[in-house]
Design an enzyme around this catalytic site. Structure first.
Site, PDB file in Angstrom:
ATOM      1  N   HIS A  22      -1.502   4.246  15.636  1.00 27.59           N
ATOM      2  CA  HIS A  22       0.001   4.118  16.418  1.00 27.59           C
ATOM      3  C   HIS A  22       0.055   3.966  17.894  1.00 27.59           C
ATOM      4  CE1 HIS A  22       1.905   3.933  12.492  1.00 27.59           C
ATOM      5  NE2 HIS A  22       1.195   4.903  11.989  1.00 27.59           N
ATOM      6  N   HIS A  29      -2.757  -1.506   9.876  1.00 23.56           N
ATOM      7  CA  HIS A  29      -3.269  -0.537   8.723  1.00 23.56           C
ATOM      8  C   HIS A  29      -2.255  -0.478   7.614  1.00 23.56           C
ATOM      9  CE1 HIS A  29      -0.323   1.683  11.355  1.00 23.56           C
ATOM     10  NE2 HIS A  29      -0.027   2.388  10.177  1.00 23.56           N
ATOM     11  N   CYS A  64       8.181   7.376   3.164  1.00 24.45           N
ATOM     12  CA  CYS A  64       7.143   6.155   3.582  1.00 24.45           C
ATOM     13  C   CYS A  64       5.851   6.968   3.923  1.00 24.45           C
ATOM     14  CB  CYS A  64       7.543   5.320   4.507  1.00 24.45           C
ATOM     15  SG  CYS A  64       8.249   5.883   6.030  1.00 24.45           S
ATOM     16  N   HIS A  66       1.145   6.671   4.364  1.00 20.16           N
ATOM     17  CA  HIS A  66       0.065   5.744   4.749  1.00 20.16           C
ATOM     18  C   HIS A  66      -0.961   6.403   3.319  1.00 20.16           C
ATOM     19  CE1 HIS A  66       1.373   6.125   8.737  1.00 20.16           C
ATOM     20  NE2 HIS A  66       1.211   4.926   8.813  1.00 20.16           N
ATOM     21  N   GLU A  84       8.365  14.870   0.676  1.00 18.49           N
ATOM     22  CA  GLU A  84       9.497  14.772   1.450  1.00 18.49           C
ATOM     23  C   GLU A  84      10.938  15.112   0.797  1.00 18.49           C
ATOM     24  OE1 GLU A  84       9.743  11.117   3.708  1.00 18.49           O
ATOM     25  OE2 GLU A  84       7.608  11.247   4.248  1.00 18.49           O
ATOM     26  N   TYR A  99       4.791  -5.985   9.517  1.00 18.96           N
ATOM     27  CA  TYR A  99       5.682  -6.034  10.656  1.00 18.96           C
ATOM     28  C   TYR A  99       5.144  -5.128  11.870  1.00 18.96           C
ATOM     29  CZ  TYR A  99       6.655  -1.094   9.597  1.00 18.96           C
ATOM     30  OH  TYR A  99       6.405   0.152   9.443  1.00 18.96           O
ATOM     31  N   GLU A 110       4.543   0.757  15.605  1.00 18.92           N
ATOM     32  CA  GLU A 110       3.967   0.487  14.079  1.00 18.92           C
ATOM     33  C   GLU A 110       3.622  -0.950  13.871  1.00 18.92           C
ATOM     34  OE1 GLU A 110       4.622   2.666  11.563  1.00 18.92           O
ATOM     35  OE2 GLU A 110       6.091   4.294  12.048  1.00 18.92           O
ATOM     36  N   GLU A 112       2.094  -2.520  10.705  1.00 18.54           N
ATOM     37  CA  GLU A 112       1.628  -1.986   9.299  1.00 18.54           C
ATOM     38  C   GLU A 112       1.766  -3.274   8.437  1.00 18.54           C
ATOM     39  OE1 GLU A 112       2.736   2.691   9.610  1.00 18.54           O
ATOM     40  OE2 GLU A 112       4.247   1.380   8.544  1.00 18.54           O
ATOM     41  N   TRP A 158      11.736  -1.364   9.967  1.00 17.94           N
ATOM     42  CA  TRP A 158      11.180  -2.089   8.616  1.00 17.94           C
ATOM     43  C   TRP A 158      12.047  -1.956   7.487  1.00 17.94           C
ATOM     44  CZ3 TRP A 158       9.685   2.662  11.148  1.00 17.94           C
ATOM     45  CH2 TRP A 158       9.887   3.922  10.203  1.00 17.94           C
TER      46      TRP A 158
END
Length: 175
Positions: A22, A29, A64, A66, A84, A99, A110, A112, A158
């Protein structure tokens, strides 16, 4: 935590720490974005916590994150949904998009290859982790599209792409 670096076709080509991915200009990624629907077709949004390192206090999709290198996207998404928001749902991958967005407030980026994962929440109420989520709301997709046009600065960069893919695949979670 390491993230999986990908090429322009989304193929794994290595790994690096999430913080490195980032940093400007951003390393491409793998990521995922979950969007949950309810029985009436509304989507669950979260307002990102103030302590988030990228795009704090903006409204975004349900959650969201990874996946670890080699980890299943839907498995990682299910874990993140529980962490979360304290929720569980059957999840299915709806599509993917790429994006790139700069967070001018933090200086982070970002970049991604984002797997959109959708599900339907039939039971349970969100129990947000305050370190991750400042607020949440159920919103009709058509109203959200209008808000994204009228006030884009209140939403993650996003979210529009996630909504477009999720909307097209919402039949996958209808009962």
């Amino acid at each position: 935590m390491p993230v999986e670096l990908v090429d322009d076709a989304g193929r794994a080509i290595g790994a690096c720490p999430v913080s490195q991915a980032h940093q400007p200009p951003g390393l491409l990624h793998r990521a995922f974005s979950v969007l949950l629907f309810d029985a009436t077709g509304r989507v669950l949004l979260q307002r990102r916590a103030a302590v988030k390192t990228r795009f704090p206090l903006l409204w975004a999709n349900t959650c969201c994150g990874h996946p670890a290198p080699g980890e299943s996207v839907t498995d990682a998404a299910a874990v993140r949904l529980t962490e979360e928001l304290g929720l569980a749902a059957d999840l299915v991958e709806a599509g993917v998009f790429r994006y790139h967005a700069e967070d001018h407030g933090s200086g982070r980026v970002e970049h991604e290859w984002d797997h959109v994962v959708i599900g339907r929440l039939d039971a349970g109420e969100p129990r947000p982790d305050p370190a991750e989520v400042a607020d949440y709301a159920w919103v009709r997709p058509d109203a959200l599209r209008m808000r994204l046009c009228d006030d884009p600065g209140s939403y993650s960069p996003w979210l529009g792409g996630v909504l477009e893919i999720a909307d097209e695949a919402s039949h996958l979670v209808e009962k």
